[in-house]
Design a protein around this motif. Structure first.
Motif, PDB file in Angstrom:
ATOM      1  N   GLY A 190       0.809  -1.216   0.000  1.00 14.67           N
ATOM      2  CA  GLY A 190       0.000   0.000   0.000  1.00 14.67           C
ATOM      3  C   GLY A 190       0.837   1.258   0.000  1.00 14.67           C
ATOM      4  N   GLY A 191       1.912   1.264   0.785  1.00 14.94           N
ATOM      5  CA  GLY A 191       2.775   2.438   0.828  1.00 14.94           C
ATOM      6  C   GLY A 191       3.458   2.703  -0.495  1.00 14.94           C
ATOM      7  N   LEU A 192       3.926   1.647  -1.131  1.00 13.41           N
ATOM      8  CA  LEU A 192       4.576   1.804  -2.425  1.00 13.41           C
ATOM      9  C   LEU A 192       3.587   2.265  -3.489  1.00 13.41           C
ATOM     10  CD1 LEU A 192       6.793  -1.404  -2.321  1.00 13.41           C
ATOM     11  CD2 LEU A 192       7.604   0.955  -2.164  1.00 13.41           C
ATOM     12  N   GLY A 193       2.404   1.674  -3.488  1.00 15.86           N
ATOM     13  CA  GLY A 193       1.381   2.077  -4.453  1.00 15.86           C
ATOM     14  C   GLY A 193       0.944   3.517  -4.243  1.00 15.86           C
ATOM     15  N   PHE A 194       0.786   3.914  -2.981  1.00 11.03           N
ATOM     16  CA  PHE A 194       0.388   5.285  -2.656  1.00 11.03           C
ATOM     17  C   PHE A 194       1.441   6.273  -3.154  1.00 11.03           C
ATOM     18  CE2 PHE A 194      -0.025   8.978   0.093  1.00 11.03           C
ATOM     19  CZ  PHE A 194      -1.404   9.172   0.119  1.00 11.03           C
ATOM     20  N   SER A 195       2.709   5.967  -2.907  1.00 13.29           N
ATOM     21  CA  SER A 195       3.792   6.827  -3.363  1.00 13.29           C
ATOM     22  C   SER A 195       3.789   6.961  -4.881  1.00 13.29           C
ATOM     23  CB  SER A 195       5.132   6.265  -2.886  1.00 13.29           C
ATOM     24  OG  SER A 195       6.199   7.068  -3.326  1.00 13.29           O
ATOM     25  N   ALA A 196       3.562   5.842  -5.583  1.00 11.85           N
ATOM     26  CA  ALA A 196       3.514   5.881  -7.041  1.00 11.85           C
ATOM     27  C   ALA A 196       2.364   6.749  -7.527  1.00 11.85           C
ATOM     28  CB  ALA A 196       3.380   4.463  -7.602  1.00 11.85           C
ATOM     29  N   GLY A 197       1.203   6.632  -6.896  1.00 15.44           N
ATOM     30  CA  GLY A 197       0.049   7.436  -7.292  1.00 15.44           C
ATOM     31  C   GLY A 197       0.309   8.919  -7.138  1.00 15.44           C
ATOM     32  N   VAL A 198       0.917   9.287  -6.027  1.00 14.87           N
ATOM     33  CA  VAL A 198       1.250  10.694  -5.786  1.00 14.87           C
ATOM     34  C   VAL A 198       2.184  11.217  -6.869  1.00 14.87           C
ATOM     35  CG1 VAL A 198       2.505  12.239  -4.236  1.00 14.87           C
ATOM     36  CG2 VAL A 198       0.850  10.626  -3.299  1.00 14.87           C
ATOM     37  N   MET A 199       3.224  10.470  -7.166  1.00 13.24           N
ATOM     38  CA  MET A 199       4.237  10.952  -8.112  1.00 13.24           C
ATOM     39  C   MET A 199       3.720  10.987  -9.546  1.00 13.24           C
ATOM     40  SD  MET A 199       7.961   9.762  -6.743  1.00 13.24           S
ATOM     41  CE  MET A 199       7.750   8.000  -6.931  1.00 13.24           C
TER      42      MET A 199
END
Length: 266
Positions: free
Chosen positions: A38-47
């Protein structure tokens, strides 16, 4: 001068987020697969959202101040794919065994099981490689905050979210190799300090030659870097942990949060 200190503070905050990843490793058990995915996916979405919804349009705006209108897309797209090529080349030059973006094995965090043995032997090299990755990122963050303060908040959020899992990647082998939680957290924090160092050196060496066109190209290049890292590293790592839907839902959540942030700061 006040703007310079503000921009330096932004770069420092973004860099210190790497230490958060180290603290996560230091305070207890490692995050489970769902939290990591979830953290990795969230970071990708933001960027990804930030790159296409804000940085690319801003790049076009700055470049358009000095270049003919019909030439602006070529400048922007060139900068974007130059960023993709730059980070891809850097990624290829860093050996896989010490690449801070390479994923750790699922379930192998915190107890030494399943972790690439090369990471155990070269924990310090992981941090050095990450510092090299963060150096140009720090300059880009500094320049963005200096030239356009309204971009500072979303930039800090995006880079901080990106740096947290990198801090985890640095801290895990250090903790396993030394047996010390706080050495792991401290080293992860230290690697993040390359961002403000990059900001200062970049400002002293490059800022005197900065124009609207160069700044626009910088924004487009950073957008390319962010998109490449998101698609080539963050999402595949989330998939590696076997939590596809968690990663995708978090990616959409990251995009939604960034959309809200951009709407508020406009």
């Amino acid at each position: 001068m006040q703007g310079v200190w503000f921009a330096l503070g932004v770069a420092l905050l973004a860099g210190l987020a790497t230490g958060i990843g180290g603290v996560i490793i230091a305070v207890g058990k490692q995050p489970g697969p769902k939290l990591l995915a979830g953290g990795l996916g969230f970071s990708a979405g933001v960027m990804i959202f930030l790159s296409f919804a804000e940085m690319m349009p801003a790049a076009a705006e700055y470049i358009g101040r000095e270049q003919p209108e019909d030439a602006v897309p070529w400048w922007v797209f060139t900068g974007f794919f130059a960023g993709v090529a730059l980070i891809a080349i850097i990624d290829r030059l860093v050996p896989m065994s010490i690449n801070p973006h390479e994923p750790l094995e699922p379930g192998g965090m915190g107890n030494g099981a399943g972790i690439d043995p090369a990471l155990l032997r070269t924990g310090v090299m992981v941090g050095l490689a990450l510092a090299l990755h963060n150096f140009p990122e720090g300059f880009a963050t500094f320049v963005t905050a200096l030239e356009d303060p309204r971009l500072a908040l979303p930039i800090v959020i995006a880079i901080a979210l990106h740096n947290i899992p990198e801090g985890v990647a640095v801290a895990v082998p250090i903790r396993v190799a030394t047996g010390s939680r706080w050495k792991a957290a401290g080293f992860a924090t230290l690697t993040g300090l390359s961002e403000p160092v990059g900001a200062v050196l970049g400002y002293l060496l490059i800022q005197p030659f900065m124009t609207d066109t160069i700044f626009g190209l910088t924004l487009a290049t950073v957008a390319g870097v962010m998109v490449f890292v998101s698609l080539d590293k963050l999402l595949p790592t989330a998939e590696k942990y076997g939590e596809h839907h968690v990663a995708i839902y978090a990616l959409i959540g990251g995009m939604a949060l960034m959309a809200l942030t951009l709407a508020v700061v406009q």
